[in-house]
Design a protein around this motif. Structure first.
Motif, mmCIF file in Angstrom:
data_model
loop_
_atom_site.group_PDB
_atom_site.id
_atom_site.type_symbol
_atom_site.label_atom_id
_atom_site.label_comp_id
_atom_site.label_asym_id
_atom_site.label_seq_id
_atom_site.Cartn_x
_atom_site.Cartn_y
_atom_site.Cartn_z
ATOM 1 N N THR A 57 28.939 92.811 43.156
ATOM 2 C CA THR A 57 29.824 93.917 42.809
ATOM 3 C C THR A 57 31.217 93.588 43.327
ATOM 4 O O THR A 57 31.436 92.552 43.941
ATOM 5 N N GLY A 58 32.174 94.474 43.077
ATOM 6 C CA GLY A 58 33.533 94.256 43.560
ATOM 7 C C GLY A 58 34.534 94.999 42.712
ATOM 8 O O GLY A 58 34.214 95.505 41.634
ATOM 9 N N GLU A 59 35.758 95.062 43.200
ATOM 10 C CA GLU A 59 36.823 95.765 42.494
ATOM 11 C C GLU A 59 37.075 95.136 41.126
ATOM 12 O O GLU A 59 36.905 93.930 40.946
ATOM 13 N N SER A 60 37.493 95.948 40.167
ATOM 14 C CA SER A 60 37.883 95.422 38.861
ATOM 15 C C SER A 60 39.029 94.430 39.031
ATOM 16 O O SER A 60 39.961 94.669 39.799
ATOM 17 N N GLY A 61 38.944 93.305 38.340
ATOM 18 C CA GLY A 61 40.006 92.318 38.392
ATOM 19 C C GLY A 61 39.864 91.283 39.482
ATOM 20 O O GLY A 61 40.675 90.356 39.563
ATOM 21 N N VAL A 62 38.824 91.390 40.304
ATOM 22 C CA VAL A 62 38.665 90.418 41.391
ATOM 23 C C VAL A 62 38.096 89.102 40.886
ATOM 24 O O VAL A 62 38.177 88.078 41.574
ATOM 25 N N GLY A 63 37.499 89.104 39.678
ATOM 26 C CA GLY A 63 37.039 87.853 39.100
ATOM 27 C C GLY A 63 35.542 87.661 39.100
ATOM 28 O O GLY A 63 35.060 86.519 39.144
ATOM 29 N N LYS A 64 34.784 88.733 38.971
ATOM 30 C CA LYS A 64 33.317 88.616 38.991
ATOM 31 C C LYS A 64 32.807 87.813 37.801
ATOM 32 O O LYS A 64 31.971 86.912 37.956
ATOM 33 N N SER A 65 33.291 88.119 36.602
ATOM 34 C CA SER A 65 32.876 87.361 35.421
ATOM 35 C C SER A 65 33.383 85.922 35.494
ATOM 36 O O SER A 65 32.695 84.984 35.078
#
Length: 249
Positions: A57-65
Motif C-alpha cells: 500500500t502507499g500514498e497515490s503517486g509514490v510509485g506502487k505500479s
C-alpha cells in the motif's frame, strides 16, 4: 458507502527454499514538466518465497505500479537489482528478460488487458504460446484454467460479452495458466464492487496457493491488505511493515 467485507488472512508461508523474488536497493525517479527528476522511491528491499502473500500500500503517486513493473522486468530501476528464480535481471537483454518473465511471472493488471480480438481460451493461452507451447495443448490448458476460475464452457466467448468480474477472472486464469512461481497483481479488485472483489481475491489466492506461487498485490483496499500474510507500505524511503489502518490515499 458499503464497508469492505474482510477477507480471511493468509497465514505466512514456511520458508524452506530460496526466494522466488529478491530485490535490493531499488530506486526510481521520473521526469517532471520542468525538465528535472522527481524521486519516487529508493532503498526498496524485498524477498518473496513460494507461498508468500504480500500486499503493498502507499500514498497515490509514490510509485506502487512502477515498483511492480521493475520487479517484472518491464522497466529499469535507476539503482538496485532484481533477482527472479536465481537469475539477476540487470545486464540482460530484452529477449532474455522476456524469457524469464514468461517462465516465472504471472501478471494481473488493474485494467485487465484482455485482448478484445481473441476469444477467452486464446487470451488465457497466451503465456503458454509465448513460452513455446504448441497451440493445441496450450488451448486445452487454457480451457481447464477457465473451468477452475468459474468460466467453464466460455472459451469461445469474446471479452465484449463479459462483466468486469468475469474479465478479471480471465486475467487471473491467464496469469496462472503456466503455474508461475511469482504472481504480481496491480489493484486486482480495484474496479469491482465489494462482493465481486471478495470473490475475485479469494479466487486469486486459492488458485495461486494451488500452483504454489508467491503473490505480491498492490492495493488501496484495507480488506485486501489485511488478507495478505504480510502488509507493506511504500514511501520515498522504501518498503516498511504497514501500521494497521495506514493505507495511504
Amino acid at each position: 458507502m458499503r464497508p469492505e467485507t474482510p477477507f480471511a488472512p493468509t497465514a505466512p508461508a514456511v520458508r524452506t527454499a530460496p526466494a522466488v523474488l529478491t530485490a535490493r536497493g531499488l530506486a526510481k525517479s521520473v521526469p517532471t514538466a520542468a525538465g528535472q527528476r522527481r524521486q519516487l522511491f529508493a532503498h526498496v528491499d524485498l524477498d518473496l518465497h513460494a507461498g508468500d502473500v504480500a500486499a503493498i500500500t502507499g500514498e497515490s503517486g509514490v510509485g506502487k505500479s512502477t515498483l511492480l513493473n521493475l520487479l517484472a522486468g518491464l522497466d529499469q530501476p535507476d539503482a538496485g537489482n532484481v533477482t527472479i528464480g536465481g537469475q539477476a535481471l540487470s545486464g540482460l537483454n530484452e529477449a532474455a528478460t522476456t524469457a524469464i518473465r514468461c517462465r516465472h511471472i504471472g501478471f494481473v493488471f488493474q485494467a485487465f488487458h484482455v485482448l478484445p480480438h481473441l476469444d477467452l481460451a486464446r487470451n488465457v493461452a497466451l503465456p503458454l504460446v509465448l513460452a513455446g507451447a504448441a497451440q493445441g495443448p496450450a488451448l486445452e490448458a487454457a480451457r481447464a484454467m477457465l473451468d477452475q476460475v468459474g468460466l467453464a464452457g466460455r472459451g469461445s466467448d469474446h471479452p465484449a460479452v463479459l462483466s468486469g468480474g468475469e474479465l478479471q477472472r480471465v486475467a487471473i486464469a491467464r496469469a496462472l495458466v503456466h503455474r508461475p512461481p511469482l504472481v504480481l497483481a496491480d489493484e486486482p479488485t480495484g474496479n469491482l464492487d465489494p462482493d465481486t472483489a471478495r470473490r475475485i481475491l479469494d479466487l486469486l489466492l486459492a488458485s495461486a496457493q494451488q500452483a504454489g506461487s508467491a503473490v505480491l498485490i498492490v492495493t488501496h483496499s484495507e480488506a485486501v491488505a489485511q488478507a495478505a500474510g504480510r502488509a507493506l507500505s511504500l514511501s520515498a524511503s522504501g518498503l516498511a511493515p504497514r501500521a494497521p489502518g495506514a493505507l495511504g490515499a
